[in-house]
Design a protein around this motif. Structure first.
Motif, short mmCIF file in Angstrom:
data_model
loop_
_atom_site.label_atom_id
_atom_site.label_comp_id
_atom_site.label_asym_id
_atom_site.label_seq_id
_atom_site.Cartn_x
_atom_site.Cartn_y
_atom_site.Cartn_z
N GLU A 278 51.47 -34.30 4.37
CA GLU A 278 51.30 -35.60 5.02
C GLU A 278 50.57 -35.43 6.35
O GLU A 278 50.89 -34.53 7.14
N PRO A 279 49.57 -36.27 6.60
CA PRO A 279 48.84 -36.13 7.86
C PRO A 279 49.68 -36.60 9.04
O PRO A 279 50.52 -37.49 8.92
N GLY A 280 49.47 -35.97 10.16
CA GLY A 280 50.10 -36.40 11.40
C GLY A 280 48.98 -36.68 12.39
O GLY A 280 48.18 -37.58 12.18
N GLU A 281 48.91 -35.88 13.41
CA GLU A 281 47.79 -36.00 14.32
C GLU A 281 46.58 -35.27 13.74
O GLU A 281 46.70 -34.40 12.89
N THR A 282 45.42 -35.62 14.21
CA THR A 282 44.19 -34.98 13.76
C THR A 282 44.22 -33.50 14.12
O THR A 282 44.54 -33.13 15.26
N ARG A 283 43.92 -32.64 13.13
CA ARG A 283 43.98 -31.20 13.39
C ARG A 283 43.03 -30.45 12.46
O ARG A 283 42.75 -30.89 11.34
N ILE A 284 42.55 -29.31 12.93
CA ILE A 284 41.71 -28.43 12.13
C ILE A 284 42.59 -27.69 11.14
O ILE A 284 43.58 -27.06 11.53
N VAL A 285 42.26 -27.76 9.86
CA VAL A 285 43.16 -27.19 8.84
C VAL A 285 42.48 -26.19 7.91
O VAL A 285 43.15 -25.43 7.21
N GLY A 286 41.15 -26.16 7.85
CA GLY A 286 40.50 -25.29 6.87
C GLY A 286 39.06 -25.01 7.20
O GLY A 286 38.58 -25.30 8.30
N ASN A 287 38.37 -24.45 6.24
CA ASN A 287 36.98 -24.06 6.43
C ASN A 287 36.34 -23.81 5.07
O ASN A 287 36.96 -23.99 4.03
N ASN A 288 35.09 -23.37 5.09
CA ASN A 288 34.46 -22.93 3.86
C ASN A 288 34.95 -21.52 3.54
O ASN A 288 35.35 -20.76 4.42
N VAL A 289 34.92 -21.17 2.26
CA VAL A 289 35.43 -19.87 1.82
C VAL A 289 34.27 -19.05 1.29
O VAL A 289 33.66 -19.41 0.28
N GLY A 290 33.97 -17.94 1.95
CA GLY A 290 32.94 -17.03 1.46
C GLY A 290 31.55 -17.50 1.81
O GLY A 290 31.30 -18.06 2.87
N GLY A 291 30.61 -17.28 0.89
CA GLY A 291 29.21 -17.59 1.15
C GLY A 291 28.62 -18.51 0.11
O GLY A 291 29.32 -19.16 -0.67
N TYR A 292 27.30 -18.60 0.10
CA TYR A 292 26.58 -19.47 -0.82
C TYR A 292 26.90 -19.13 -2.27
O TYR A 292 27.09 -17.96 -2.63
N CYS A 293 26.91 -20.15 -3.12
CA CYS A 293 27.13 -19.94 -4.55
C CYS A 293 26.50 -21.09 -5.32
O CYS A 293 26.00 -22.05 -4.73
N LYS A 294 26.49 -20.99 -6.65
CA LYS A 294 26.04 -22.04 -7.56
C LYS A 294 24.66 -22.58 -7.19
O LYS A 294 24.46 -23.76 -6.95
N ALA A 295 23.68 -21.68 -7.13
CA ALA A 295 22.33 -22.07 -6.75
C ALA A 295 21.57 -22.71 -7.91
O ALA A 295 21.73 -22.32 -9.05
N TYR A 296 20.77 -23.72 -7.59
CA TYR A 296 19.86 -24.28 -8.57
C TYR A 296 18.64 -24.86 -7.86
O TYR A 296 18.70 -25.24 -6.69
N GLY A 297 17.53 -24.90 -8.58
CA GLY A 297 16.29 -25.40 -8.01
C GLY A 297 16.16 -26.90 -8.18
O GLY A 297 16.68 -27.49 -9.12
N THR A 298 15.43 -27.53 -7.28
CA THR A 298 15.15 -28.96 -7.36
C THR A 298 13.82 -29.22 -6.68
O THR A 298 13.13 -28.28 -6.24
N GLU A 299 13.43 -30.49 -6.60
CA GLU A 299 12.19 -30.86 -5.92
C GLU A 299 12.53 -31.73 -4.73
O GLU A 299 13.39 -32.61 -4.80
N TYR A 300 11.85 -31.47 -3.61
CA TYR A 300 12.12 -32.21 -2.39
C TYR A 300 10.79 -32.50 -1.69
O TYR A 300 10.06 -31.58 -1.31
N GLU A 301 10.48 -33.76 -1.58
CA GLU A 301 9.25 -34.21 -0.92
C GLU A 301 8.03 -33.49 -1.47
O GLU A 301 7.17 -33.01 -0.73
N GLY A 302 7.96 -33.39 -2.81
CA GLY A 302 6.79 -32.84 -3.47
C GLY A 302 6.71 -31.33 -3.51
O GLY A 302 5.68 -30.78 -3.91
#
Length: 346
Positions: A278-302
């Motif tokens: 249950e939330p109480g006051e605003t607090r830092i609770v977590g972060n990202n875990v490890g590094g980059y993953c699940k890469a895929y290519g796409t198109e961006y602005e041509g």
């Protein structure tokens, strides 16, 4: 050049938490095959995710397990016995054709590919374990290229293996890295991500799972003038991993509300996710875990762009996935990369 591959996206776009949970299985089959020397590592690396493609146990193969059934006489000593390297080579060949089917490769073409691997002895006289295969036109010239990963060594840890890149008719390029895992499946995507007319190949594989959902390993090579060279990802500076971006997760006082702060971009994104506590006051609770993953290519602005992900955890720890951060990456022709934008998905 077409950077985006539906096959890449479909095969690897799944929830990071679910993938991590699936890694809880142990490599019992392979440990059994390798003998007692591998057993301690099975216990220590209980999250190891090793595939046993083409390595069925002796009983499943129909071969002898060392015991003679009743009413069946032992073969005479003069009877020829199949050499172990022949057994392993046959297993690798069957595995190759099974994996090649997933890429819609005709039998004749698959046979030529396999003969090329044998000519280069990529299976190291039967001592290497065939881990992964990827067949696709990576450089966009209409000719399929091939990526093969082979695992070596008795302990099956990081750095024990080689990835072979077969681009067109070039001599195979050998990738070796003491920090890279060679025991599971590869994800491969390609595109001209720095817009210089050459192809960049991005590939990744999960590790033992001991690092939780963050145990992914991503690398990038530029294919130019019939050679490969290493490229780096945009990141912050970390002593143990230079392919990471830090994300700070805050649990807001309102139920099921969080915010993610990225110092690299100096931006905050608010998003919804289910609370564990249950939330109480605003607090830092977590972060990202490890590094980059699940890469895929796409198109961006041509132009070609690469999308990578980061797993985000909340107040419940690593098992509490509150979302996935996506980063769109671009590179300049001098090799410098940057995060163009980011967003969060459930």
């Amino acid at each position: 050049m077409k950077a985006y591959s539906m096959q890449n996206k479909k095969a690897w776009e799944y929830n990071a938490y679910e993938f991590w949970v699936k890694q809880a299985g142990t490599p019992a089959d392979r440990a059994k095959k390798r003998g007692p020397a591998a057993l301690p590592w099975v216990i220590v690396c209980c999250g190891m995710m090793l595939t046993g493609c083409g390595e069925a146990g002796t009983e499943a193969d129909g071969k002898s397990n060392g015991q003679v059934p009743e009413n069946v006489s032992e073969p005479e000593e003069t009877e020829p016995v199949q050499a172990q390297e022949d057994i392993d080579e046959t297993s690798a060949e069957l595995t190759f054709y099974q994996k090649a089917e997933a890429f819609d490769i005709e039998e004749a073409e698959a046979a030529r590919c396999y003969e090329r691997l044998c000519a280069d002895n990529v299976f190291e006289d039967g001592t290497g374990v065939f881990s992964s295969l990827w067949i696709e036109d990576l450089d966009g010239n209409g000719q399929k290229d091939m990526v093969v990963m082979v695992q070596t060594g008795e302990l099956y840890l990081y750095g024990e293996g080689t990835i072979y890149f077969y681009m067109n008719e070039d001599e195979a390029y050998r990738f070796e890295d003491c920090d890279f895992p060679f025991f599971y499946e590869l994800n491969v995507t390609a595109g001209d991500f720095d817009n210089d007319g050459n192809t960049e190949i991005v590939f990744e594989a999960p590790g033992t799972g001991c690092g939780g959902p963050g145990d992914w390993h991503l690398r990038m090579l530029k294919y130019r003038d019939q050679s490969m060279e290493r490229m780096e990802f945009p990141s912050e500076t970390y002593e143990d991993d230079d392919r990471r971006i830090y994300i700070e997760i805050t649990q807001e006082s309102q139920a099921d509300m969080y915010s993610a702060y990225c110092p690299y971009l100096d931006e905050t994104i608010a998003f919804e996710a289910e609370n564990i506590f249950e939330p109480g006051e605003t607090r830092i609770v977590g972060n990202n875990v490890g590094g980059y993953c699940k890469a895929y290519g796409t198109e961006y602005e041509g132009r070609d762009a690469l999308v990578v992900s980061e797993y985000l955890c909340g107040e419940g720890g690593n098992v509490h996935c509150v979302g996935i951060a996506r980063f769109l990456l671009l590179w300049e022709q001098d090799g410098s990369g940057r995060i163009e934008k980011w967003w969060i998905e459930e």
